[in-house]
Motif scaffolding. Sequence first.
Motif, PDB file in Angstrom:
ATOM      1  N   CYS A 138       3.095 -35.560  -4.028  1.00 48.68           N
ATOM      2  CA  CYS A 138       2.016 -36.354  -3.966  1.00 48.68           C
ATOM      3  C   CYS A 138       2.232 -37.763  -3.698  1.00 48.68           C
ATOM      4  O   CYS A 138       3.471 -38.202  -4.041  1.00 48.68           O
ATOM      5  CB  CYS A 138       1.261 -36.178  -5.228  1.00 48.68           C
ATOM      6  SG  CYS A 138       0.622 -34.509  -5.421  1.00 48.68           S
ATOM      7  N   TYR A 145      -6.085 -43.592  -1.957  1.00 51.05           N
ATOM      8  CA  TYR A 145      -6.217 -42.181  -1.849  1.00 51.05           C
ATOM      9  C   TYR A 145      -5.002 -41.495  -2.044  1.00 51.05           C
ATOM     10  O   TYR A 145      -4.084 -42.057  -1.987  1.00 51.05           O
ATOM     11  CB  TYR A 145      -7.065 -41.849  -0.569  1.00 51.05           C
ATOM     12  CG  TYR A 145      -5.996 -42.100   0.826  1.00 51.05           C
ATOM     13  CD1 TYR A 145      -5.175 -41.215   1.068  1.00 51.05           C
ATOM     14  CD2 TYR A 145      -5.888 -43.406   1.189  1.00 51.05           C
ATOM     15  CE1 TYR A 145      -4.426 -41.529   2.241  1.00 51.05           C
ATOM     16  CE2 TYR A 145      -5.240 -43.605   2.196  1.00 51.05           C
ATOM     17  CZ  TYR A 145      -4.383 -42.776   2.696  1.00 51.05           C
ATOM     18  OH  TYR A 145      -3.368 -43.014   3.941  1.00 51.05           O
ATOM     19  N   GLU A 147      -2.512 -38.237  -1.438  1.00 54.83           N
ATOM     20  CA  GLU A 147      -2.422 -36.962  -0.473  1.00 54.83           C
ATOM     21  C   GLU A 147      -1.289 -36.028  -1.188  1.00 54.83           C
ATOM     22  O   GLU A 147      -0.246 -36.541  -1.670  1.00 54.83           O
ATOM     23  CB  GLU A 147      -1.944 -37.351   0.791  1.00 54.83           C
ATOM     24  CG  GLU A 147      -2.777 -37.894   1.869  1.00 54.83           C
ATOM     25  CD  GLU A 147      -2.173 -38.136   3.066  1.00 54.83           C
ATOM     26  OE1 GLU A 147      -3.062 -38.395   3.865  1.00 54.83           O
ATOM     27  OE2 GLU A 147      -1.038 -38.266   3.222  1.00 54.83           O
ATOM     28  N   THR A 149       0.744 -32.371  -0.749  1.00 56.19           N
ATOM     29  CA  THR A 149       1.071 -31.321   0.369  1.00 56.19           C
ATOM     30  C   THR A 149       2.151 -30.487  -0.270  1.00 56.19           C
ATOM     31  O   THR A 149       2.742 -30.490  -1.189  1.00 56.19           O
ATOM     32  CB  THR A 149       1.637 -31.925   1.500  1.00 56.19           C
ATOM     33  OG1 THR A 149       3.015 -32.573   1.326  1.00 56.19           O
ATOM     34  CG2 THR A 149       0.743 -33.240   2.279  1.00 56.19           C
ATOM     35  N   PHE A 181      -6.223 -29.779   3.794  1.00 53.36           N
ATOM     36  CA  PHE A 181      -5.562 -30.136   5.189  1.00 53.36           C
ATOM     37  C   PHE A 181      -5.629 -28.711   5.583  1.00 53.36           C
ATOM     38  O   PHE A 181      -4.603 -27.813   5.261  1.00 53.36           O
ATOM     39  CB  PHE A 181      -4.256 -30.701   5.067  1.00 53.36           C
ATOM     40  CG  PHE A 181      -4.370 -32.203   4.360  1.00 53.36           C
ATOM     41  CD1 PHE A 181      -5.524 -32.956   4.318  1.00 53.36           C
ATOM     42  CD2 PHE A 181      -3.169 -32.834   3.513  1.00 53.36           C
ATOM     43  CE1 PHE A 181      -5.380 -34.263   3.832  1.00 53.36           C
ATOM     44  CE2 PHE A 181      -3.211 -34.028   3.246  1.00 53.36           C
ATOM     45  CZ  PHE A 181      -4.415 -34.636   3.280  1.00 53.36           C
ATOM     46  N   LEU A 191      -6.533 -33.771   0.075  1.00 47.27           N
ATOM     47  CA  LEU A 191      -7.008 -35.448  -0.115  1.00 47.27           C
ATOM     48  C   LEU A 191      -7.845 -35.595  -1.237  1.00 47.27           C
ATOM     49  O   LEU A 191      -8.860 -34.918  -1.297  1.00 47.27           O
ATOM     50  CB  LEU A 191      -7.562 -35.805   1.494  1.00 47.27           C
ATOM     51  CG  LEU A 191      -7.950 -37.412   1.352  1.00 47.27           C
ATOM     52  CD1 LEU A 191      -6.700 -38.115   1.318  1.00 47.27           C
ATOM     53  CD2 LEU A 191      -8.768 -37.321   2.533  1.00 47.27           C
TER      54      LEU A 191
END
Length: 398
Positions: A138, A145, A147, A149, A181, A191
């Motif tokens: 992260c 913000y 993110e 993944t 995503f 997100l």
Amino acid sequence: MKVSSVVLVVIMTYTWMCHAEVTSVEPPDNVTVSDLGLLGQLMILWSPPASLQNVTDCAVRYQLDYFNTYRNQWRGVRTFRTSLQAQFDLERDVQVKLRTMLRGKCTGGVERSSSTLELVWPPHLAGAVGSRVQNFSCVFHMKEYMECTWDRGPDEPPHSKHFLYYWHSGLESVAECPQYFPQSGDRKGCLFPRDTVKEFTDFNVCVNGSSPVGPIRPAYFNMQVQNYVKPGLVESVTLEAVEEGEELVLEWRPTEGHIPPHCLEYEVMSEHTNQDGTKWTMVNVTEDTSLVLPAKQQSCARVRSHVHKYCSDSSFWSDWTQWHCLPVASIQAKVSPAMDIALICVLVASAAAMLSFCMSLWMFRKMWMKRSEQKMLDSSLFWENQQHLKLSPALSHP
């Protein structure tokens, strides 16, 4: 007489029982672990040992130690309560050590402790081990913000679909990812807008999934989002020469956003080339937004930033800015403002002197021409007078 003796014996027996010193203490009873459904928040419950139910003149405390698998260390607490809520990794064993501690009149003022009760609860996980997601990471970009993944597990069945769930202290219950995503019909990340995250508290995440052949093994993560901040690119970078080209000043401005400027630390990398062609590199770390560098045949510099240790335990470095270079020709041509003013003054004075000299020449030439004309006029008048004097005798004698 016999009745009084019996009463006396009863009283003495009762007094002895009330003030008898407790020499041994039992560990707590009925220890259980309850899952609160908050992705790792567990409640540990127990009850006092049965042997202490009638003890009223001693304070009962409990020493509880549990293993924090996220930090790989034991954490302990002493409490008068019979419960404790703590964060655990649901993919690992829950390990707890618990004992009773007693002190007061019943122990003669000495603290007595029971033996330690050690308990282990193994995890209950569904799905094949190789189906668990991997490389989960992260980044909290500029605190605007976040993110997160992940990659598919090595043995993940085809046509699988992933789900991400999260919880923090600002939520009453677990919530699902606000925005996934997509990737080839599946999901590769999530997100989080700024208003969905909370700093300086446990942020729990679970990534699981489903497939045509069964569930995907869940993966649990715990983080503090303030430790995953990545600042934006440093802005308005300038490199200028000062002090007659002997030094350079590098200046910049932090990126705008929600990161307080006093929380940023900067790293400056500069590369310099001497006149003989040798090169060398400098690395400086500063909390200021400017830095003085030596001026060489050619000097280049770039800047990046991160959140320093006083505002978070860790953070990501921002991307580097572009290189900003200043060759020797530019350095030598660059002069300070004081030199600019002095040069302008010299030029103005020179121009004034030249103008004054030209005006003097023009006035001298004008005066000389005027004087020459006067001389010529005087000579002409003198010649006319001489001629007139010569003619006058001749006219007076017939």
